[in-house]
Design an enzyme around this catalytic site. Structure first.
Site, PDB file in Angstrom:
ATOM      1  CB  VAL A  77      -0.895   0.014   1.271  1.00  0.00           C
ATOM      2  CG1 VAL A  77      -1.854   1.201   1.240  1.00  0.00           C
ATOM      3  CG2 VAL A  77      -1.655  -1.302   1.404  1.00  0.00           C
ATOM      4  CB  CYS A  78       1.064   4.252  -2.153  1.00  0.00           C
ATOM      5  SG  CYS A  78       1.853   5.886  -2.098  1.00  0.00           S
ATOM      6  CB  ILE A  79       3.480   4.956   3.154  1.00  0.00           C
ATOM      7  CG1 ILE A  79       3.299   5.447   4.582  1.00  0.00           C
ATOM      8  CG2 ILE A  79       4.619   5.696   2.456  1.00  0.00           C
ATOM      9  CD1 ILE A  79       4.432   5.063   5.502  1.00  0.00           C
TER      10      ILE A  79
END
Lengths: 130, 143
Positions: A77-79
């Site tokens: 998941v893109c932070i």
């Protein structure tokens, strides 16, 4: 063939997440390898651990987790996209002074560098967008 | 890369003649930006993707198509909604050595934009060159 999936669509808002999950299951069933699903843009909502859809609808969050458990598919998941949308794991919640957290394993918060690597490592990176 | 060269002999009635082929150097990553700079964050997040890839040492090309071309109009900075806008990110491209920036000619034409009005120095490319760009990059990402 070695696949990666990029998911940009939120669950239960449009077709993207449903199609991505079905595609993921199908390529695995056909003997291909799925390295990782990368959640970016509104796709990060697929990692919401508190999602509680009605029982007669597919549970997308559990669906992704099952892929990881049964087939070792990484769930990245893109932070940056996640934090601004209120999605964070326990570590980030602590860092930002928030009570409770909204993301847990097997979803992992990571950077966009992972997406670049995934795209270049796989034979196909398939995007599902709203 | 030279806008003026790209526009030599510009003739509205025949868009193909306004186009040049993209620079011969191919890249690893082509990021296609097709959404308007405001209204959704797709274009901005696509640009973020391009910057990160470049920061990791990848050769990155950009292709603006359709509504995405609006990002190249001057004045796409912070607006009334408190969105950051895309202009500040575009200004950083040079620092990240992203200099292969293409704009699809027909999209420009349709939106009534001139390449000379755009905030970046771009290559205006025709449909055949778009095909070539897609074929010549290892990885293509659509935003």
């Amino acid at each position: 063939m070695r696949y990666g999936i990029l998911l940009l669509g939120a669950p239960y808002s449009n077709q993207a997440a449903h199609s991505a999950l079905r595609f993921a299951r199908t390529i695995i069933a056909r003997g291909h390898q799925l390295d990782s699903v990368f959640f970016y843009h509104e796709g990060v909502h697929n990692a919401a651990r508190l999602a509680a859809p009605p029982q007669d609808e597919p549970h997308l969050v559990d669906g992704w987790a099952e892929l990881q458990r049964e087939h070792g598919v990484k769930l990245d998941v893109c932070i940056a996209a996640a934090l601004r949308r209120g999605l964070m794991d326990e570590e980030q919640a602590g860092r930002h002074g928030k009570e409770g957290h909204s993301v847990e394993r097997p979803f992992e918060l990571t950077g966009l560098g992972q997406l670049v690597d995934l795209g270049l490592r796989c034979d196909r990176l398939v995007t599902f967008a709203p | 890369m030279n806008v003026n060269k790209a526009n030599e002999g510009m003739n509205d009635s025949n868009i193909a003649h306004t186009s040049i082929t993209p620079p011969s150097a191919t890249g690893e990553l082509l990021v296609i930006l097709g959404h308007a700079p405001h209204g959704s964050s797709l274009l901005r997040e696509g640009l973020d993707m391009a910057l990160v890839a470049a920061a990791f040492g990848r050769r990155v090309s950009l292709l603006f198509m359709g509504q995405g071309c609006w990002a190249l109009q001057p004045g796409q900075g912070e607006g009334a909604l408190g969105q950051k806008g895309t202009q500040s990110t575009l200004e950083m491209l040079e620092m990240y050595d992203i200099d292969n920036i293409m704009v699809e000619a027909e999209s420009l034409e349709r939106l009534g934009l001139e390449s000379s009005d755009l905030v970046l120095s771009v290559s205006v490319v025709d449909a055949a060159s778009v095909q070539q760009a897609i074929a010549s990059h290892t990885l293509v990402m659509n935003f």
